[in-house]
Design an enzyme around this catalytic site. Structure first.
Site, PDB file in Angstrom:
ATOM      1  N   ASP A  71      -1.199  -5.948  -0.081  1.00 26.64           N
ATOM      2  CA  ASP A  71      -1.451  -5.759   0.351  1.00 26.64           C
ATOM      3  C   ASP A  71      -2.356  -5.592   1.475  1.00 26.64           C
ATOM      4  OD1 ASP A  71       0.925  -4.972   2.963  1.00 26.64           O
ATOM      5  OD2 ASP A  71       1.231  -3.078   1.817  1.00 26.64           O
ATOM      6  N   ASP A  95       1.252  -1.273  -0.049  1.00 24.70           N
ATOM      7  CA  ASP A  95      -0.195  -0.275  -0.155  1.00 24.70           C
ATOM      8  C   ASP A  95       0.517   1.267  -0.239  1.00 24.70           C
ATOM      9  OD1 ASP A  95       0.817  -0.284   2.285  1.00 24.70           O
ATOM     10  OD2 ASP A  95      -1.010   0.019   3.669  1.00 24.70           O
ATOM     11  N   SER A  96       1.537   1.149   0.138  1.00 27.23           N
ATOM     12  CA  SER A  96       3.198   2.429  -0.370  1.00 27.23           C
ATOM     13  C   SER A  96       3.022   2.681  -1.064  1.00 27.23           C
ATOM     14  CB  SER A  96       4.443   1.877   0.207  1.00 27.23           C
ATOM     15  OG  SER A  96       5.018   0.331  -0.846  1.00 27.23           O
ATOM     16  N   GLU A 101       9.950  -4.061  10.564  1.00 19.94           N
ATOM     17  CA  GLU A 101      10.210  -3.544  10.026  1.00 19.94           C
ATOM     18  C   GLU A 101      10.272  -1.812  10.971  1.00 19.94           C
ATOM     19  OE1 GLU A 101       7.205  -0.777   7.396  1.00 19.94           O
ATOM     20  OE2 GLU A 101       7.425   1.015   7.196  1.00 19.94           O
TER      21      GLU A 101
HETATM   22  O1  KIV Z   1       3.498  -1.526   1.243  1.00 17.88           O
HETATM   23  C1  KIV Z   1       4.646  -1.901   1.667  1.00 17.88           C
HETATM   24  O2  KIV Z   1       5.247  -1.901   1.017  1.00 17.88           O
HETATM   25  C2  KIV Z   1       5.556  -2.478   3.009  1.00 17.88           C
HETATM   26  C3  KIV Z   1       6.766  -2.475   2.873  1.00 17.88           C
HETATM   27  C4  KIV Z   1       7.253  -1.827   3.615  1.00 17.88           C
HETATM   28  C5  KIV Z   1       6.814  -3.807   3.447  1.00 17.88           C
HETATM   29  O3  KIV Z   1       4.579  -3.276   3.388  1.00 17.88           O
END
Ligand code: KIV
Length: 281
Positions: free
Chosen positions: A84, A45-46, A183
């Site tokens: 995610d 979700d990044s 994390e």
């Molecule tokens: O959303 C994301 O990219 C993540 C990673 C940082 C593990 O959860």
């Protein structure tokens, strides 16, 4: 190379082979990553911050995640693709979590889901895993809770919070997660968790003793705005390279050197445009 499976990921930990993971949100980068041999691609979700210009991950919906995940699965042959579960897609109840995980799997073609949170979401993990859907857990700094955490801060630095994280790690393993992202936690704590668990730990800002590592692709390619957290290593300054290419294009269009002869169709006599032009005359 065959598609990476959950048993193969567990075997990598047993064999001491480090697991590589990166985020991707579209087909071209997923294809390059897959060709390069990455083990796991996370449609994180990044994407909200990295590719959609949003301030945080909170506004992403299940539909958004499926939209990006479809592009990634279409371009991936070997890597395992994990998606995610966005904010509020699993927090409300185990039933809702299961429904959303099922929708993500059916509509995106992904191989599993990831969700943020430890023991308090063990029932969600269990429900999803019982339906045959692999779950990657995510503890430590969980960006969907950043308002509650008071920002993007290192977690588990002190006794109680470290013990709490170790308990969370055990709880997600017991609930059936096949791997857990750690994390932004101290390397010593990550090493303890890694030794304690049978499932692999995938670290981001959690030191070198984790069973694998993950980075946000836009960060490691130098495509995101800084400042970056200290755990980010920029492996290639693509922003500079891309900017240089854009500048060269602008320059060549302006000075008339692009398009050159080799970029131009000839045989004007046979061109339909010429015929249309003639009629007009
Ligand atoms: O959303 C994301 O990219 C993540 C990673 C940082 C593990 O959860």
């Amino acid at each position: 190379m065959a598609k990476l499976t959950v048993p193969a990921v567990l075997e990598m930990k047993r064999a001491g082979r480090r697991i590589t993971a990166l985020t991707a949100y579209d087909a071209p980068f997923a294809r390059i990553m897959d060709d390069a041999g990455v083990d796991i691609i996370l449609v994180g979700d990044s994407v909200g911050m990295a590719a959609l210009g949003r301030p945080d991950t909170l506004s992403l919906t299940v539909g958004d995640m499926i939209h990006h995940a479809k592009a990634v699965t279409a371009a991936t042959h070997n890597a395992m693709v994990i998606v995610d579960m966005p904010f509020m897609s699993f927090q409300v109840s185990a039933q809702k979590a299961l429904e959303n995980a099922g929708r993500i799997m059916q509509e995106s073609g992904a191989h599993g889901v990831k969700l943020e949170g430890g023991g308090k979401y063990a029932d969600r993990i269990r429900a999803i895993v019982d339906a045959g859907i692999p779950v990657m857990a995510h503890i430590g700094l969980t960006p969907q809770s950043y308002h509650q955490l008071g920002g993007y801060k290192v977690q588990g630095k002190h006794g109680d919070s470290a013990r709490h994280l170790l308990a969370d790690a055990r709880a997600v393993e017991k609930a059936g997660a096949f791997a857990v992202v750690l994390e932004a936690i101290p390397a010593e704590l990550a090493a303890t968790i890694t030794e304690t668990l049978h499932i692999p730990t995938i670290g981001i800002g959690a030191g070198a003793q984790c069973d694998g590592q993950i980075l946000v692709m836009h960060d490691m390619l130098g495509l995101s705005d800084g400042p970056h957290p200290r755990f980010v290593k920029v492996f290639s300054d693509l922003r500079a390279k891309v900017k240089e290419a854009f500048g060269a294009y602008i320059g060549e269009v302006r000075d008339g050197s692009f398009p050159a002869k080799e970029h131009t169709y000839s045989s004007l006599a046979e061109s339909p445009l010429k015929v249309v032009g003639k009629k007009k005359e």
